[in-house]
Write a protein that holds these residues in place. Structure first.
Motif, PDB file in Angstrom:
ATOM      1  N   LEU A  16      -9.646  33.860 -19.210  1.00 26.55           N
ATOM      2  CA  LEU A  16     -10.176  33.964 -20.570  1.00 26.55           C
ATOM      3  C   LEU A  16      -9.067  33.842 -21.614  1.00 26.55           C
ATOM      4  CD1 LEU A  16     -12.636  36.967 -20.074  1.00 26.55           C
ATOM      5  CD2 LEU A  16     -13.213  34.531 -20.067  1.00 26.55           C
ATOM      6  N   PHE A  17      -7.835  34.094 -21.203  1.00 27.88           N
ATOM      7  CA  PHE A  17      -6.715  34.083 -22.140  1.00 27.88           C
ATOM      8  C   PHE A  17      -5.920  32.773 -22.084  1.00 27.88           C
ATOM      9  CE2 PHE A  17      -7.723  38.481 -21.210  1.00 27.88           C
ATOM     10  CZ  PHE A  17      -7.723  39.052 -22.470  1.00 27.88           C
ATOM     11  N   ALA A  18      -6.471  31.782 -21.387  1.00 27.30           N
ATOM     12  CA  ALA A  18      -5.783  30.492 -21.301  1.00 27.30           C
ATOM     13  C   ALA A  18      -5.577  29.912 -22.702  1.00 27.30           C
ATOM     14  CB  ALA A  18      -6.601  29.522 -20.452  1.00 27.30           C
ATOM     15  N   GLY A  19      -4.361  29.449 -22.973  1.00 31.35           N
ATOM     16  CA  GLY A  19      -4.041  28.862 -24.268  1.00 31.35           C
ATOM     17  C   GLY A  19      -3.687  29.872 -25.338  1.00 31.35           C
ATOM     18  N   LEU A  20      -3.747  31.153 -25.011  1.00 24.47           N
ATOM     19  CA  LEU A  20      -3.393  32.208 -25.957  1.00 24.47           C
ATOM     20  C   LEU A  20      -2.037  32.800 -25.594  1.00 24.47           C
ATOM     21  CD1 LEU A  20      -6.811  34.117 -26.134  1.00 24.47           C
ATOM     22  CD2 LEU A  20      -6.035  32.222 -27.566  1.00 24.47           C
ATOM     23  N   ASP A  21      -1.412  33.446 -26.542  1.00 27.83           N
ATOM     24  CA  ASP A  21      -0.130  34.115 -26.304  1.00 27.83           C
ATOM     25  C   ASP A  21      -0.394  35.588 -26.011  1.00 27.83           C
ATOM     26  OD1 ASP A  21       1.212  31.734 -26.872  1.00 27.83           O
ATOM     27  OD2 ASP A  21       1.348  32.213 -29.011  1.00 27.83           O
ATOM     28  N   LEU A  22      -0.232  35.958 -24.741  1.00 29.00           N
ATOM     29  CA  LEU A  22      -0.474  37.339 -24.350  1.00 29.00           C
ATOM     30  C   LEU A  22       0.576  38.268 -24.943  1.00 29.00           C
ATOM     31  CD1 LEU A  22      -1.492  37.095 -20.583  1.00 29.00           C
ATOM     32  CD2 LEU A  22      -2.866  38.114 -22.400  1.00 29.00           C
ATOM     33  N   ALA A  33     -21.333  34.094 -15.521  1.00 37.14           N
ATOM     34  CA  ALA A  33     -19.896  33.979 -15.742  1.00 37.14           C
ATOM     35  C   ALA A  33     -19.538  32.798 -16.640  1.00 37.14           C
ATOM     36  CB  ALA A  33     -19.171  33.857 -14.398  1.00 37.14           C
ATOM     37  N   ASP A  34     -20.214  31.682 -16.453  1.00 36.18           N
ATOM     38  CA  ASP A  34     -19.926  30.513 -17.289  1.00 36.18           C
ATOM     39  C   ASP A  34     -20.286  30.783 -18.745  1.00 36.18           C
ATOM     40  OD1 ASP A  34     -18.995  29.085 -15.114  1.00 36.18           O
ATOM     41  OD2 ASP A  34     -20.918  28.101 -14.728  1.00 36.18           O
ATOM     42  N   GLU A  35     -21.422  31.447 -18.953  1.00 35.80           N
ATOM     43  CA  GLU A  35     -21.826  31.795 -20.310  1.00 35.80           C
ATOM     44  C   GLU A  35     -20.830  32.755 -20.946  1.00 35.80           C
ATOM     45  OE1 GLU A  35     -25.513  33.905 -22.806  1.00 35.80           O
ATOM     46  OE2 GLU A  35     -25.556  33.855 -20.602  1.00 35.80           O
ATOM     47  N   ALA A  36     -20.371  33.720 -20.161  1.00 36.18           N
ATOM     48  CA  ALA A  36     -19.420  34.702 -20.686  1.00 36.18           C
ATOM     49  C   ALA A  36     -18.114  34.031 -21.111  1.00 36.18           C
ATOM     50  CB  ALA A  36     -19.147  35.775 -19.633  1.00 36.18           C
ATOM     51  N   ALA A  37     -17.597  33.141 -20.267  1.00 38.61           N
ATOM     52  CA  ALA A  37     -16.352  32.449 -20.600  1.00 38.61           C
ATOM     53  C   ALA A  37     -16.530  31.550 -21.820  1.00 38.61           C
ATOM     54  CB  ALA A  37     -15.879  31.631 -19.401  1.00 38.61           C
ATOM     55  N   ALA A  38     -17.662  30.864 -21.888  1.00 37.60           N
ATOM     56  CA  ALA A  38     -17.928  29.982 -23.030  1.00 37.60           C
ATOM     57  C   ALA A  38     -18.053  30.777 -24.317  1.00 37.60           C
ATOM     58  CB  ALA A  38     -19.195  29.173 -22.775  1.00 37.60           C
ATOM     59  N   LEU A  39     -18.585  31.985 -24.207  1.00 37.84           N
ATOM     60  CA  LEU A  39     -18.762  32.829 -25.385  1.00 37.84           C
ATOM     61  C   LEU A  39     -17.411  33.208 -25.991  1.00 37.84           C
ATOM     62  CD1 LEU A  39     -21.146  34.161 -26.908  1.00 37.84           C
ATOM     63  CD2 LEU A  39     -20.750  36.198 -25.510  1.00 37.84           C
ATOM     64  N   VAL A  40     -16.461  33.547 -25.135  1.00 33.39           N
ATOM     65  CA  VAL A  40     -15.121  33.864 -25.628  1.00 33.39           C
ATOM     66  C   VAL A  40     -14.538  32.679 -26.382  1.00 33.39           C
ATOM     67  CG1 VAL A  40     -12.753  34.457 -24.951  1.00 33.39           C
ATOM     68  CG2 VAL A  40     -14.690  35.550 -23.808  1.00 33.39           C
ATOM     69  N   ASP A  89     -19.555  47.218 -41.871  1.00 33.05           N
ATOM     70  CA  ASP A  89     -21.005  47.079 -41.779  1.00 33.05           C
ATOM     71  C   ASP A  89     -21.385  46.802 -40.332  1.00 33.05           C
ATOM     72  OD1 ASP A  89     -23.646  47.010 -42.550  1.00 33.05           O
ATOM     73  OD2 ASP A  89     -23.401  45.409 -44.020  1.00 33.05           O
ATOM     74  N   ILE A  90     -22.663  46.958 -40.032  1.00 36.76           N
ATOM     75  CA  ILE A  90     -23.193  46.724 -38.698  1.00 36.76           C
ATOM     76  C   ILE A  90     -24.191  45.571 -38.748  1.00 36.76           C
ATOM     77  CG2 ILE A  90     -24.903  48.550 -39.099  1.00 36.76           C
ATOM     78  CD1 ILE A  90     -23.557  47.605 -35.620  1.00 36.76           C
ATOM     79  N   LEU A  91     -24.063  44.651 -37.805  1.00 36.00           N
ATOM     80  CA  LEU A  91     -25.012  43.561 -37.642  1.00 36.00           C
ATOM     81  C   LEU A  91     -25.795  43.816 -36.374  1.00 36.00           C
ATOM     82  CD1 LEU A  91     -26.219  40.748 -38.224  1.00 36.00           C
ATOM     83  CD2 LEU A  91     -24.230  39.761 -37.053  1.00 36.00           C
ATOM     84  N   GLY A  92     -27.093  44.037 -36.499  1.00 36.32           N
ATOM     85  CA  GLY A  92     -27.937  44.240 -35.340  1.00 36.32           C
ATOM     86  C   GLY A  92     -28.265  42.905 -34.708  1.00 36.32           C
ATOM     87  N   ALA A  93     -27.481  42.512 -33.706  1.00 32.37           N
ATOM     88  CA  ALA A  93     -27.655  41.206 -33.073  1.00 32.37           C
ATOM     89  C   ALA A  93     -27.038  41.231 -31.683  1.00 32.37           C
ATOM     90  CB  ALA A  93     -26.996  40.109 -33.924  1.00 32.37           C
ATOM     91  N   ASP A  94     -27.453  40.287 -30.867  1.00 33.47           N
ATOM     92  CA  ASP A  94     -26.901  40.102 -29.533  1.00 33.47           C
ATOM     93  C   ASP A  94     -25.604  39.308 -29.663  1.00 33.47           C
ATOM     94  OD1 ASP A  94     -26.326  39.356 -26.897  1.00 33.47           O
ATOM     95  OD2 ASP A  94     -28.431  39.082 -26.375  1.00 33.47           O
ATOM     96  N   MET A  95     -24.513  39.832 -29.154  1.00 33.21           N
ATOM     97  CA  MET A  95     -23.240  39.139 -29.258  1.00 33.21           C
ATOM     98  C   MET A  95     -23.276  37.754 -28.608  1.00 33.21           C
ATOM     99  SD  MET A  95     -20.919  41.238 -26.453  1.00 33.21           S
ATOM    100  CE  MET A  95     -19.688  39.967 -26.182  1.00 33.21           C
ATOM    101  N   ARG A  96     -24.225  37.546 -27.698  1.00 29.69           N
ATOM    102  CA  ARG A  96     -24.344  36.233 -27.051  1.00 29.69           C
ATOM    103  C   ARG A  96     -24.840  35.167 -28.025  1.00 29.69           C
ATOM    104  NH1 ARG A  96     -28.039  37.949 -22.058  1.00 29.69           N
ATOM    105  NH2 ARG A  96     -29.031  39.008 -23.826  1.00 29.69           N
ATOM    106  N   ALA A  97     -25.467  35.582 -29.117  1.00 24.27           N
ATOM    107  CA  ALA A  97     -25.935  34.636 -30.132  1.00 24.27           C
ATOM    108  C   ALA A  97     -24.799  34.387 -31.117  1.00 24.27           C
ATOM    109  CB  ALA A  97     -27.172  35.183 -30.828  1.00 24.27           C
ATOM    110  N   ALA A  98     -23.757  33.722 -30.646  1.00 26.75           N
ATOM    111  CA  ALA A  98     -22.544  33.577 -31.446  1.00 26.75           C
ATOM    112  C   ALA A  98     -22.789  32.854 -32.759  1.00 26.75           C
ATOM    113  CB  ALA A  98     -21.473  32.848 -30.636  1.00 26.75           C
ATOM    114  N   GLU A  99     -23.585  31.803 -32.745  1.00 26.39           N
ATOM    115  CA  GLU A  99     -23.838  31.066 -33.981  1.00 26.39           C
ATOM    116  C   GLU A  99     -24.504  31.962 -35.017  1.00 26.39           C
ATOM    117  OE1 GLU A  99     -25.967  27.482 -33.236  1.00 26.39           O
ATOM    118  OE2 GLU A  99     -24.381  26.586 -32.011  1.00 26.39           O
ATOM    119  N   GLU A 100     -25.464  32.774 -34.565  1.00 26.42           N
ATOM    120  CA  GLU A 100     -26.146  33.704 -35.475  1.00 26.42           C
ATOM    121  C   GLU A 100     -25.161  34.732 -36.021  1.00 26.42           C
ATOM    122  OE1 GLU A 100     -29.285  37.452 -35.165  1.00 26.42           O
ATOM    123  OE2 GLU A 100     -29.343  35.877 -33.635  1.00 26.42           O
ATOM    124  N   VAL A 101     -24.330  35.276 -35.150  1.00 25.85           N
ATOM    125  CA  VAL A 101     -23.360  36.285 -35.572  1.00 25.85           C
ATOM    126  C   VAL A 101     -22.382  35.714 -36.590  1.00 25.85           C
ATOM    127  CG1 VAL A 101     -21.417  37.703 -34.796  1.00 25.85           C
ATOM    128  CG2 VAL A 101     -23.528  37.635 -33.454  1.00 25.85           C
TER     129      VAL A 101
END
Length: 272
Positions: free
Chosen positions: A229-235, A168-175, A126-138
């Motif tokens: 962005l991948f800090a704490g993850l297993d690449l 940049a701070d918003e982008a990193a926080a979004l991830v 399915d498709i959700l018409g939303a801004d990916m920056r609105a993470a809580e909504e998504v």
């Protein structure tokens, strides 16, 4: 497009290019307007490698989705999914696991309308018409929760979409926000335009400059910032590399494919 415009939302500005529709055109799609094609032609005239850039990114996405599916992931959240392009994530995922479920998230209205048409009869997508920056909504949307069980591993996809979050701070926080919402065993699939001042940087900056005249400007960022962005993850091997270098299906040429080869960095990582 004359036979396709009846379903396009009436408030769409067809005279201003959209990155999603320009990307669609560069990949050979037909769901774009004259302004999008003119922007694509302008980009190709200045930077003939732009078509390769789009192709490299799309094939990386395909390999990454198949990797995740073969690792046992059957839930996908595709953030900033753009225009549906064959093969789409749900088509690739169900080849590995027919029970796969995919939620696409996109705010570009033509992409949403086209996706609704395509997915109307597709179970499990399915498709959700939303801004990916609105993470809580998504994450709280009935569309998302109707298909995805967020207590089970999910592949969170940000393929050539995060660079449209200009802060940049918003982008990193979004991830982090999306990764915090999914359990251990989930994956992050990401590609991002980069500019480290090396060969090809001038062309990358031209591409970013062109994006400012579209409906969504982009921002190129350093390898170190993208790696953070991948800090704490297993690449997953081979780590953070150019899109064409991530588990290619065919051997790479020995020549350097700059600047297209060096414009988008990509990686897949698992949340431990």
């Amino acid at each position: 497009m004359s036979t396709q415009t009846s379903w396009v939302p009436p408030d769409i500005d067809v005279d201003r290019a959209s990155p999603a529709r320009v990307y669609d055109y560069l990949l050979g799609g037909a769901w774009n307007f004259q302004a999008d094609r003119e922007m694509a032609h302008a980009a190709v005239a200045r930077m003939p490698w732009v078509r390769d850039l789009a192709r490299y990114n799309r094939t990386f996405l395909g390999r990454a989705v198949r990797y995740c599916a073969e690792a046992g992931i059957n839930q996908f959240l595709d953030l900033g999914s753009g225009m549906p392009t064959s093969k789409s994530v749900h088509e690739m995922a169900v080849e590995i696991d027919p029970e796969s479920r995919v939620v696409y998230v996109e705010q570009e209205q033509v992409a949403v309308a086209h996706s609704e048409l395509i997915l109307a009869t597709v179970p499990g997508a399915d498709i959700l018409g939303a801004d990916m920056r609105a993470a809580e909504e998504v994450l709280a949307s009935p569309v998302t929760l109707g298909l995805l069980d967020l207590t089970e591993p999910v592949a969170v996809i940000m393929a050539s979409s995060l660079h449209y979050v200009l802060d940049a701070d918003e982008a990193a926080a979004l991830v982090r926000q999306y990764l915090d919402a999914v359990p251990a065993g989930s994956y992050l699939v990401l590609s991002h335009i980069t500019d480290d001042g090396a060969e090809g940087s001038a062309e990358v900056r031209q591409l970013v400059e062109l994006s400012r005249s579209t409906t969504a400007a982009g921002a190129a960022r350093s390898r170190d910032w993208i790696a953070s962005l991948f800090a704490g993850l297993d690449l997953v091997d081979p780590g953070l590399v150019f899109t064409s270098q991530w588990r290619p299906n065919t051997p790479l040429r020995l020549v350097t494919d700059l600047p297209a080869h060096a414009s988008l960095l990509a990686a897949v990582a698992r949340k431990p």
